[in-house]
Design an enzyme around this catalytic site. Structure first.
Site, PDB file in Angstrom:
ATOM      1  N   GLU A 120     -34.713 -19.274 -14.107  1.00 40.77           N
ATOM      2  CA  GLU A 120     -34.770 -19.454 -12.658  1.00 40.77           C
ATOM      3  C   GLU A 120     -34.074 -20.607 -12.203  1.00 40.77           C
ATOM      4  O   GLU A 120     -33.108 -20.421 -11.018  1.00 40.77           O
ATOM      5  CB  GLU A 120     -35.992 -18.970 -11.787  1.00 40.77           C
ATOM      6  CG  GLU A 120     -36.670 -17.795 -12.167  1.00 40.77           C
ATOM      7  CD  GLU A 120     -37.108 -17.378 -13.545  1.00 40.77           C
ATOM      8  OE1 GLU A 120     -37.490 -16.214 -13.853  1.00 40.77           O
ATOM      9  OE2 GLU A 120     -37.309 -18.385 -14.234  1.00 40.77           O
ATOM     10  N   HIS A 140     -47.312 -10.626 -10.362  1.00 42.24           N
ATOM     11  CA  HIS A 140     -46.269  -9.673  -9.817  1.00 42.24           C
ATOM     12  C   HIS A 140     -46.661  -9.115  -8.613  1.00 42.24           C
ATOM     13  O   HIS A 140     -46.378  -7.969  -8.080  1.00 42.24           O
ATOM     14  CB  HIS A 140     -45.844  -8.468 -10.815  1.00 42.24           C
ATOM     15  CG  HIS A 140     -45.439  -8.796 -12.002  1.00 42.24           C
ATOM     16  ND1 HIS A 140     -46.125  -9.247 -13.205  1.00 42.24           N
ATOM     17  CD2 HIS A 140     -44.093  -8.732 -12.528  1.00 42.24           C
ATOM     18  CE1 HIS A 140     -45.457  -9.341 -14.311  1.00 42.24           C
ATOM     19  NE2 HIS A 140     -44.214  -9.070 -13.902  1.00 42.24           N
TER      20      HIS A 140
END
Length: 440
Positions: free
Chosen positions: A174, A244
């Protein structure tokens, strides 16, 4: 191996027979007198009911789309309009885990000259570095730092084979995704980065907060990465658990220099995303992933924009102001209906849409009228963005308040899995809090 399996089965047989015999004896005794076990509770798919907005008529032809299709449409429009625009992230080349980029690599496979010329203009960047460095900091220090970042972006661009594609995969990194996006945005390209889940944006925190947000300021506006947009699926989904389901907008709301946007519907998502892509500031665009397929409405096919930093009053009212963003907007819309039906209370419902910089004027104007404010979001209570709204409204509307400002948010715990229905601020929690405000 077969012989070993038979031997093991024979060794276990006596024990298995004993268990079976005990089971038979129990059925005739105490077991037979026990009540039957209740059926497993049926868990609903969502804690809200999506109600589409009326079909827009101001932007031409419309088509029924869910939220991820409206995102795809926005990205399609951006790539078609801007030859320097590129989309990159984990798995985006085949469409992404949520299918938001499906078909775009095939449609825009050949890179236009715009990006090639942008990343090839290092001589101009070096000249600007020389101008900037006079009297402000050493030329070597600033020039080295800037050029290293640009060269690394170009090198990564070539390693990824991005000289041929405008929609391409990146390594699972990321901070590399965002750092690469900063580099090509500084070089002049329109960078659209995808972080596969908002929960995994934290490795890129330093790149966003210390680089992207400060690039224009630290260079005296000689350089900027305002062409950078970072997309990320956001919020609870019904089964996402710890990693998530998170809503990290408040972490970034403390950082000047970036914009944070969260839509509530397909129509809003396309217009706001295109506004982020065209905005000359780095933007983080969080997409409520539970709405990717659950939200369906008519969306214009042609490109259009919705202004950033402007909240929308979805329902006017006189007794209580309800503020939310993303999925939670649909929760408070139900709460407003329940309050009118059961309590005779008139609620004004506001979708904040842009978290940073947020629309203080619209919210404060509403609270000055109603005298009460309820703010709801999925993120934990402590340090959530509701705290900032509450503080500002208290300062601006203190003499108008009829009751303490109420926040209905997630708990100060990691996001649970099987206990998600108890964690989320559903309509019943919001309704109960609203009733207490009215009775204050």
């Amino acid at each position: 191996m077969a012989a070993a399996g038979l031997a093991l089965r024979g060794a276990l047989a006596p024990g298995a027979a004993a268990v079976a015999a005990a089971s038979v004896r129990c059925r005739g005794g105490l077991w037979s007198r026990l009540p039957p076990l209740p059926a497993a509770p049926c868990r609903s798919a969502a804690h809200f009911a999506f109600q589409p907005d009326p079909a827009p008529s101001a932007y031409g032809e419309t088509q029924k789309m869910n939220l991820f299709q409206s995102i795809t449409s926005a990205l399609d429009n951006a790539l078609a309009k801007d030859p320097t625009a590129v989309i990159f992230g984990e798995d985006v080349a085949f469409g992404g885990v949520f299918r938001c980029t499906v078909g775009l690599r095939d449609k825009y496979g050949i890179l236009g000259r715009g990006v090639e010329s942008a990343v090839g203009s290092l001589e101009l960047l070096e000249e600007k570095c020389t101008i900037f460095s006079k009297g402000m900091m050493s030329r070597e220090c600033f020039e080295l730092e800037l050029l290293v970042q640009i060269f690394m972006s170009v090198q990564m661009y070539e390693c990824l084979g991005a000289g041929k594609d405008r929609v391409f995969n990146t390594p699972l990194c990321e901070q590399g995704i965002v750092g690469f996006g900063i580099g090509i945005a500084v070089a002049g390209a329109t960078a659209i980065a995808e972080i596969q889940f908002a929960d995994y944006i934290f490795p890129a925190f330093d790149q966003i907060v210390n680089e992207a947000a400060k690039y224009r300021y630290r260079s005296g506006d000689l350089f900027n990465c305002g062409n950078l947009t970072i997309r990320a699926p956001w919020g609870c989904v019904g089964h996402g658990a710890l990693y998530h389901s998170q809503s990290p907008e408040a972490f970034f709301a403390h950082c000047p220099g970036i914009k944070i946007v969260i839509p509530r519907s397909p129509f809003q998502a396309k217009g706001l995303l295109l506004s982020c892509i065209e905005d000359k500031n780095p933007c983080i665009f969080f997409e409520p992933k539970i709405l990717y397929r659950a939200a369906v409405e008519q969306v214009p096919v042609e490109p259009y924009t919705i202004p950033l930093s402007q909240a929308e009053v979805l329902q006017t009212g006189s007794d209580v102001t309800l503020v939310a963003w993303g999925t939670q907007v649909h929760v408070i819309k139900e709460v407003a209906s329940m309050a009118q039906e059961k309590l005779g209370v008139s609620c004004e419902v506001i979708d904040l849409r842009t978290i940073l910089p947020w629309d203080t004027e619209t919210v404060c104007k509403s609270v000055a009228k109603t005298g009460r404010l309820l703010i709801s979001h999925e993120a934990p209570l402590t340090g959530g963005f509701a705290s900032e709204i509450s503080s500002t409204v208290q300062e601006e509307c203190f003499l108008n308040l009829e009751a303490p400002i109420t926040r209905v948010c997630g708990y100060d715990t990691p996001f649970p899995h099987i206990f998600e229905p108890f964690y989320i601020p559903d309509k019943w929690k919001c309704y109960d809090a609203l009733r207490n405000m009215i009775n204050y």
